[in-house]
Design a protein around this motif. Sequence first.
Motif, PDB file in Angstrom:
ATOM      1  N   PRO A  90       0.787  -1.240   0.000  1.00 56.61           N
ATOM      2  CA  PRO A  90       0.000   0.000   0.000  1.00 56.61           C
ATOM      3  C   PRO A  90       0.813   1.280   0.000  1.00 56.61           C
ATOM      4  CG  PRO A  90      -0.063  -1.036   2.161  1.00 56.61           C
ATOM      5  CD  PRO A  90       0.657  -1.994   1.258  1.00 56.61           C
ATOM      6  N   ALA A  91       1.902   1.317   0.748  1.00 55.65           N
ATOM      7  CA  ALA A  91       2.747   2.512   0.825  1.00 55.65           C
ATOM      8  C   ALA A  91       3.996   2.156   1.621  1.00 55.65           C
ATOM      9  CB  ALA A  91       2.014   3.684   1.486  1.00 55.65           C
ATOM     10  N   HIS A  92       5.046   2.943   1.435  1.00 59.02           N
ATOM     11  CA  HIS A  92       6.337   2.655   2.054  1.00 59.02           C
ATOM     12  C   HIS A  92       6.414   3.250   3.453  1.00 59.02           C
ATOM     13  CE1 HIS A  92      10.542   1.671   2.346  1.00 59.02           C
ATOM     14  NE2 HIS A  92      10.877   2.930   2.517  1.00 59.02           N
ATOM     15  N   LEU A  93       6.612   2.377   4.453  1.00 59.65           N
ATOM     16  CA  LEU A  93       6.828   2.794   5.835  1.00 59.65           C
ATOM     17  C   LEU A  93       5.774   3.800   6.291  1.00 59.65           C
ATOM     18  CD1 LEU A  93      10.725   3.176   6.003  1.00 59.65           C
ATOM     19  CD2 LEU A  93       9.326   1.289   6.839  1.00 59.65           C
ATOM     20  N   MET A  94       4.518   3.365   6.281  1.00 61.94           N
ATOM     21  CA  MET A  94       3.440   4.224   6.757  1.00 61.94           C
ATOM     22  C   MET A  94       3.602   4.535   8.244  1.00 61.94           C
ATOM     23  SD  MET A  94       0.058   2.669   4.871  1.00 61.94           S
ATOM     24  CE  MET A  94       0.519   0.968   5.286  1.00 61.94           C
ATOM     25  N   ASP A  95       2.978   5.601   8.673  1.00 58.21           N
ATOM     26  CA  ASP A  95       3.068   6.032  10.063  1.00 58.21           C
ATOM     27  C   ASP A  95       2.124   5.169  10.909  1.00 58.21           C
ATOM     28  OD1 ASP A  95       3.511   7.305  12.416  1.00 58.21           O
ATOM     29  OD2 ASP A  95       2.757   9.266  11.781  1.00 58.21           O
ATOM     30  N   THR A  96       2.590   3.970  11.240  1.00 61.30           N
ATOM     31  CA  THR A  96       1.800   3.023  12.021  1.00 61.30           C
ATOM     32  C   THR A  96       2.585   2.573  13.243  1.00 61.30           C
ATOM     33  OG1 THR A  96       2.635   1.076  10.856  1.00 61.30           O
ATOM     34  CG2 THR A  96       0.698   2.178   9.900  1.00 61.30           C
ATOM     35  N   GLY A  97       1.855   1.972  14.186  1.00 61.97           N
ATOM     36  CA  GLY A  97       2.503   1.471  15.389  1.00 61.97           C
ATOM     37  C   GLY A  97       3.526   0.403  15.088  1.00 61.97           C
ATOM     38  N   GLY A  98       3.234  -0.449  14.091  1.00 65.90           N
ATOM     39  CA  GLY A  98       4.157  -1.520  13.754  1.00 65.90           C
ATOM     40  C   GLY A  98       5.482  -1.014  13.234  1.00 65.90           C
ATOM     41  N   VAL A  99       5.433   0.011  12.406  1.00 69.31           N
ATOM     42  CA  VAL A  99       6.662   0.607  11.874  1.00 69.31           C
ATOM     43  C   VAL A  99       7.488   1.208  13.005  1.00 69.31           C
ATOM     44  CG1 VAL A  99       7.556   2.496  10.451  1.00 69.31           C
ATOM     45  CG2 VAL A  99       5.780   0.989   9.550  1.00 69.31           C
ATOM     46  N   ARG A 100       6.818   1.935  13.876  1.00 63.52           N
ATOM     47  CA  ARG A 100       7.530   2.578  14.985  1.00 63.52           C
ATOM     48  C   ARG A 100       8.056   1.557  15.995  1.00 63.52           C
ATOM     49  NH1 ARG A 100       7.133   8.008  15.151  1.00 63.52           N
ATOM     50  NH2 ARG A 100       5.641   9.021  13.734  1.00 63.52           N
ATOM     51  N   ALA A 101       7.300   0.470  16.197  1.00 61.80           N
ATOM     52  CA  ALA A 101       7.723  -0.546  17.164  1.00 61.80           C
ATOM     53  C   ALA A 101       9.032  -1.200  16.744  1.00 61.80           C
ATOM     54  CB  ALA A 101       6.632  -1.604  17.325  1.00 61.80           C
ATOM     55  N   TYR A 102       9.250  -1.299  15.441  1.00 60.72           N
ATOM     56  CA  TYR A 102      10.487  -1.903  14.956  1.00 60.72           C
ATOM     57  C   TYR A 102      11.650  -0.906  14.980  1.00 60.72           C
ATOM     58  CZ  TYR A 102      13.394  -5.213  12.401  1.00 60.72           C
ATOM     59  OH  TYR A 102      14.388  -6.084  12.045  1.00 60.72           O
ATOM     60  N   GLY A 103      11.365   0.342  15.325  1.00 63.80           N
ATOM     61  CA  GLY A 103      12.409   1.356  15.398  1.00 63.80           C
ATOM     62  C   GLY A 103      12.657   2.080  14.094  1.00 63.80           C
ATOM     63  N   LEU A 104      11.715   1.942  13.134  1.00 65.79           N
ATOM     64  CA  LEU A 104      11.858   2.608  11.845  1.00 65.79           C
ATOM     65  C   LEU A 104      11.167   3.967  11.869  1.00 65.79           C
ATOM     66  CD1 LEU A 104      11.109  -0.469   9.564  1.00 65.79           C
ATOM     67  CD2 LEU A 104      13.357   0.508  10.093  1.00 65.79           C
ATOM     68  N   THR A 105      11.635   4.861  11.019  1.00 71.70           N
ATOM     69  CA  THR A 105      11.039   6.190  10.913  1.00 71.70           C
ATOM     70  C   THR A 105       9.999   6.195   9.802  1.00 71.70           C
ATOM     71  OG1 THR A 105      13.088   7.242  11.651  1.00 71.70           O
ATOM     72  CG2 THR A 105      11.493   8.638  10.503  1.00 71.70           C
ATOM     73  N   PRO A 106       8.749   6.516  10.118  1.00 72.35           N
ATOM     74  CA  PRO A 106       7.717   6.547   9.071  1.00 72.35           C
ATOM     75  C   PRO A 106       8.086   7.505   7.951  1.00 72.35           C
ATOM     76  CG  PRO A 106       6.712   6.642  11.245  1.00 72.35           C
ATOM     77  CD  PRO A 106       8.194   6.817  11.449  1.00 72.35           C
ATOM     78  N   ALA A 107       7.742   7.101   6.709  1.00 70.93           N
ATOM     79  CA  ALA A 107       8.064   7.928   5.543  1.00 70.93           C
ATOM     80  C   ALA A 107       6.814   8.429   4.828  1.00 70.93           C
ATOM     81  CB  ALA A 107       8.926   7.123   4.563  1.00 70.93           C
ATOM     82  N   THR A 108       5.654   7.798   5.099  1.00 66.67           N
ATOM     83  CA  THR A 108       4.410   8.197   4.438  1.00 66.67           C
ATOM     84  C   THR A 108       3.269   8.174   5.447  1.00 66.67           C
ATOM     85  OG1 THR A 108       3.928   5.918   3.780  1.00 66.67           O
ATOM     86  CG2 THR A 108       5.104   7.275   2.179  1.00 66.67           C
ATOM     87  N   THR A 109       2.164   8.799   5.089  1.00 65.50           N
ATOM     88  CA  THR A 109       0.982   8.791   5.951  1.00 65.50           C
ATOM     89  C   THR A 109       0.143   7.544   5.691  1.00 65.50           C
ATOM     90  OG1 THR A 109      -0.415   9.947   4.354  1.00 65.50           O
ATOM     91  CG2 THR A 109       0.921  11.315   5.838  1.00 65.50           C
ATOM     92  N   VAL A 110      -0.717   7.230   6.624  1.00 67.42           N
ATOM     93  CA  VAL A 110      -1.634   6.106   6.449  1.00 67.42           C
ATOM     94  C   VAL A 110      -2.538   6.348   5.246  1.00 67.42           C
ATOM     95  CG1 VAL A 110      -3.610   4.915   7.468  1.00 67.42           C
ATOM     96  CG2 VAL A 110      -1.574   5.367   8.853  1.00 67.42           C
ATOM     97  N   ASP A 111      -2.954   7.585   5.041  1.00 70.65           N
ATOM     98  CA  ASP A 111      -3.848   7.898   3.917  1.00 70.65           C
ATOM     99  C   ASP A 111      -3.240   7.498   2.579  1.00 70.65           C
ATOM    100  OD1 ASP A 111      -6.318   9.190   2.849  1.00 70.65           O
ATOM    101  OD2 ASP A 111      -4.842  10.516   1.914  1.00 70.65           O
ATOM    102  N   GLU A 112      -1.920   7.573   2.476  1.00 68.64           N
ATOM    103  CA  GLU A 112      -1.272   7.180   1.221  1.00 68.64           C
ATOM    104  C   GLU A 112      -1.419   5.685   0.957  1.00 68.64           C
ATOM    105  OE1 GLU A 112       2.571   9.230   0.182  1.00 68.64           O
ATOM    106  OE2 GLU A 112       2.320  10.048   2.208  1.00 68.64           O
ATOM    107  N   GLY A 113      -1.637   4.896   1.998  1.00 65.30           N
ATOM    108  CA  GLY A 113      -1.902   3.480   1.822  1.00 65.30           C
ATOM    109  C   GLY A 113      -3.377   3.176   1.641  1.00 65.30           C
TER     110      GLY A 113
END
Length: 274
Positions: free
Chosen positions: A196-219
Amino acid sequence: MNRRTTLITGATQGLGRGIAFDLAARGQTVLLHGRDRARLDAVAAEVRSAAPDATVRTYLADLADLDQIHALVARIRAAEPRLDGLVNNAVVGGGPDPHVRQLSRQGHELRFAVNHLAPYALARGLLPLLTDSAPARVVNIASIGQEAIDFDDVMLELGYEGLRAYCRSKLALIMATFELAAELDGTGVTVNALHPAHLMDTGGVRAYGLTPATTVDEGVRPTVRLLLDPDLETTTGRYFDQFTDARAHEQAYDTGARQRLMALTRTLCTPDRP
């Protein structure tokens, strides 16, 4: 078409929640799945408040337990008169500690269980309802992160790492997408996979220590497109990178590997008989 009924798994946060709000705003019937009753009821109330013309129903189940998945299928088939769309969105990501190997209720590697076995078991179990409602669409939320499955160690008992397990489970989901789409060709039920989109701003992305790159709406937008775009009514057995019909990992096109995966998948997803 305004009263299409769509089941969204993992609807209490992130992408699933965003899809629910989008479809509800169109006056549709949305079936929200979650594994936490309080969070599920809270999101349902928010969706109803934001879209009073929509119909919202909730279904509780832990997708890490195949017994609960089979029970969920039975409840939906008994209660719902139709099902026009299924979004297999619920996911277990890499995890906060990628070196801790977790297991499902049945003892399967957790990411393989939730990200691959659960979507297959849900789609398989709900096929009678989907085909009776055809044209209907199944959208499997995959990922651009894909890694070849090692059939000598499918459950990653050796050299475990959470992101590797996640990437393998997402490739398994894509491979199952292709197989199910071929099986259902001509039934009016389409099955497609989507990054759906690259590194959306979700809890799962943040939990892994990654920096979100897109919004959820983009997915949300490419997901809803696969569900509703009339130009895609007969498109099936494809992998999309957002809006682009793309090519998945090479193993997804290995028919032998796909058949081997599906034989294992069917065995693991078959309910125990007394």
